[in-house]
Design a protein around this motif. Sequence first.
Motif: not given
Lengths: 234, 234
Positions: A36-40, A44-46, A53-56, A64-65
């Motif tokens: 899990l994580g987050t983006f720049e 949103g959430e990863m 990896s999904y970018h929510l 899909t990231a």
Amino acid sequence: MANQLYQYSIINALMDGVASGGIELSNLQELGDHGLGTFESIDGEMVMIDSISYHLRADGSIETATAHNKLPFAMVTNFTPTISGRKVSLPDKDAIYKTAKEMFPSTSNVYLALKIDGTFQRMKVRAVRGQRYKGQPLSELGDSQAVNEYTNIEGTVFGFRSPPFSQGISVAGGHLHFVSAKRDCGGHVLELEASGAEISGAVIKDVRIELPESVEFNEAKLEKDAGGIGKIEG
Amino acid sequence: MANQLYQYSIINALMDGVASGGIELSNLQELGDHGLGTFESIDGEMVMIDSISYHLRADGSIETATAHNKLPFAMVTNFTPTISGRKVSLPDKDAIYKTAKEMFPSTSNVYLALKIDGTFQRMKVRAVRGQRYKGQPLSELGDSQAVNEYTNIEGTVFGFRSPPFSQGISVAGGHLHFVSAKRDCGGHVLELEASGAEISGAVIKDVRIELPESVEFNEAKLEKDAGGIGKIEG
């Protein structure tokens, strides 16, 4: 390496708004297949499941990231559960950690990787909306996060239970992200309920943390803020 | 991996007296060529220089540690200095960290590995005496440590400057061990003075922590005790 945690940056840096750049997803995927994580810009959430990896995002979109997406904070592992597919009834989120404690006795001071598959009678998730200016602290973003609640939704939860001493580095206690089976929604898990889910898990005692070398990271205060972390990430 | 920190256990576990067993030296030496630590039952100090580990006991003895010696806490790295042999005048221990800050600007939140070679006009070291019963906390051992002071002694200091957020895990601030050039004495550095030493260093931003899986570790309280750590390990 199976069940090694690879973590990029520390949660207190994200709390302080250190979110310019980060590790590229292509590099992250070499270090784990679930996470899990987050983006720049904390956009949103990863959630990573089976190397995808999904970018929510807060606008409800999911995609899909891609390889060059950057993550200013992420935790991944090559997830190799030592206990798999145990049937559980989860009246609430805390029941996950109670179950994990029974599954893995005497693991209070190490990490656990946990995955829950099934149909959730209730799933309440959030997606953080992203910084409006560089360096905006995560604590300010909580108020504008998008919260969604679903009923009878099939999907997968993945995350980590981190030990108390890790507060400020990881999120002490639990940190779980969700993606639906249809891969059409998900987010950071706030609350859930599942009467017949399956839980899998592994103990993690090998922890690798890569610290950003940026000036932004090195000049951040990174003060302990257990309350703030619990409010936003717990 | 060059300049990756490998750390076994966390300093708060040692503070709590978790010191039965540990990583075997032979395994530790595969993960680094320079470092510091302590031995089973907190019996003395370890300093590793150029892949040789010295065991410095409170009775003043020094010997080369052997493959099966166990270390309940250790920090090592494959030390590859990016700045080498810089001449420095060190009126006291703090001058090391001031110098390091000039050598490596904007590194407050990462680790530094530091090595100082030279003749020390003053070198005050201690060696911890070891637990008198299993689980005895390190804070109780401070009063019975052996302190020695040397003048005009040639030797090598090696250690780490760890970032503030690492308190409880590493020793936030500095943690340095010393061994004489004759390899006949050394210990944990309390104070020093050197007018013409040479300092070498490297930034460490890749940190691997291996947590013990023992019940002893997992049942320890591991409460933050910055004051206690500073008193014993600073």
